[in-house]
Enzyme design. Structure first.
Site, mmCIF file in Angstrom:
data_model
loop_
_atom_site.group_PDB
_atom_site.id
_atom_site.type_symbol
_atom_site.label_atom_id
_atom_site.label_comp_id
_atom_site.label_asym_id
_atom_site.label_seq_id
_atom_site.Cartn_x
_atom_site.Cartn_y
_atom_site.Cartn_z
ATOM 1 C CB SER A 32 -18.107 -43.853 10.526
ATOM 2 O OG SER A 32 -18.270 -42.636 9.819
ATOM 3 C CG HIS A 92 -19.647 -60.512 8.056
ATOM 4 N ND1 HIS A 92 -20.020 -60.533 9.378
ATOM 5 C CD2 HIS A 92 -20.063 -59.313 7.579
ATOM 6 C CE1 HIS A 92 -20.651 -59.421 9.689
ATOM 7 N NE2 HIS A 92 -20.681 -58.660 8.612
ATOM 8 C CB CYS A 124 -19.696 -39.862 7.174
ATOM 9 S SG CYS A 124 -19.705 -39.966 8.967
#
Length: 265
Positions: A114, A119, A142
């Site tokens: 998780s 970026h 998750c």
């Protein structure tokens, strides 16, 4: 909010759900100084501090709890932010234990699966005057947390000319009878979870691999106003021929990115 099917599970929901964005902002700058100014401008607009605020809000929307935040601005340009999240609240004692290399197995699982990260990549064409800004974002969770709940928020926050989105579900979880479930909600397109105003703003095409639980949507902004794509240039000062040339240049750039291939004309 996405509603999951109510399955009686055996143990933890082991499905990993990942929502990935690749967003592009395009502009035209006709001098080297203008191109450098654009890159500096867009680099400041999407600096690490602002991106961190966006991702923290994303955590709040999907109902995730923040474990750790890393953010960094780069020279000459670019930024990165990574947030580690978990489904359930974590006590300060357990979080502090990470600094002492004391990590429980449950925390390791969350750190592995998780996370939310972004970026940025500003760049420019060496001759034509075209400048592009790209940001890659991934929300991977998750358990019962769904990244699709943040879909509309992220699209609105980033206000992009071109967006490519991929959603995939990996792994499986078992119910109390031992039967495997490879997905825990209904979906046939990422567009199912977009608001009507977003659908009206973009032309979209899907490329889905249903048997692999992989869903891909490409988006191209419908409205094209040349004035919005000029950096440090007054539209009224451009001749008709020059306007037409710049418009064709920008249109070609956007179509190439949208279709993912170079176009000769």
């Amino acid at each position: 909010m996405i509603k999951l099917q109510k399955l009686k599970l055996y143990g933890f929901n082991n499905l990993t759900k990942s929502l990935s964005f690749c967003i592009y902002d395009i502009c035209y700058a006709n001098t080297n100084d203008s191109r450098n100014s654009y890159i500096s401008y867009i680099d400041e607009q999407y600096n690490a501090i602002r991106l961190t605020k966006i991702l923290k809000k994303t955590c709040s929307i999907i109902g995730a709890n923040v474990l750790n935040i890393f953010h960094q601005d780069y020279e000459p340009q670019g930024a990165s932010v990574t947030i580690l999240v978990c489904e359930e609240p974590m006590s300060m004692e357990k979080i502090d234990a990470l600094n002492k290399n004391i990590v429980s197995s449950s925390v390791l699982a969350h750190l592995d699966k998780s996370h939310i990260c972004v970026h940025t990549y500003p760049e420019s064409h060496p001759q034509s005057g075209i400048c592009t800004f790209r940001a890659d974002i991934e929300v991977s969770t998750c358990g019962i947390i769904s990244p699709l709940n943040a879909l509309n928020y992220l699209i609105h926050q980033l206000e992009s000319d071109i967006v490519t989105i991929e959603y995939r579900v990996r792994g499986f979880t078992r119910d109390i009878h031992g039967i495997k479930h490879f997905i825990d909600h209904k979906i046939n397109s990422i567009q199912n979870f977009m608001s009507d105003d977003i659908k009206s703003m973009y032309d979209m095409v899907d490329v889905n691999v249903y048997q692999e639980n992989i869903f891909h949507t490409r988006m191209l902004l419908r409205e094209f106003n040349l004035k919005n794509y000029l950096f440090n240039i007054n539209l009224e000062n451009l001749e008709k021929e020059e306007r037409s040339y710049i418009k064709k240049l920008l249109s070609k750039e956007m179509r190439e990115i949208y279709y993912g291939r170079n176009i000769s004309r």
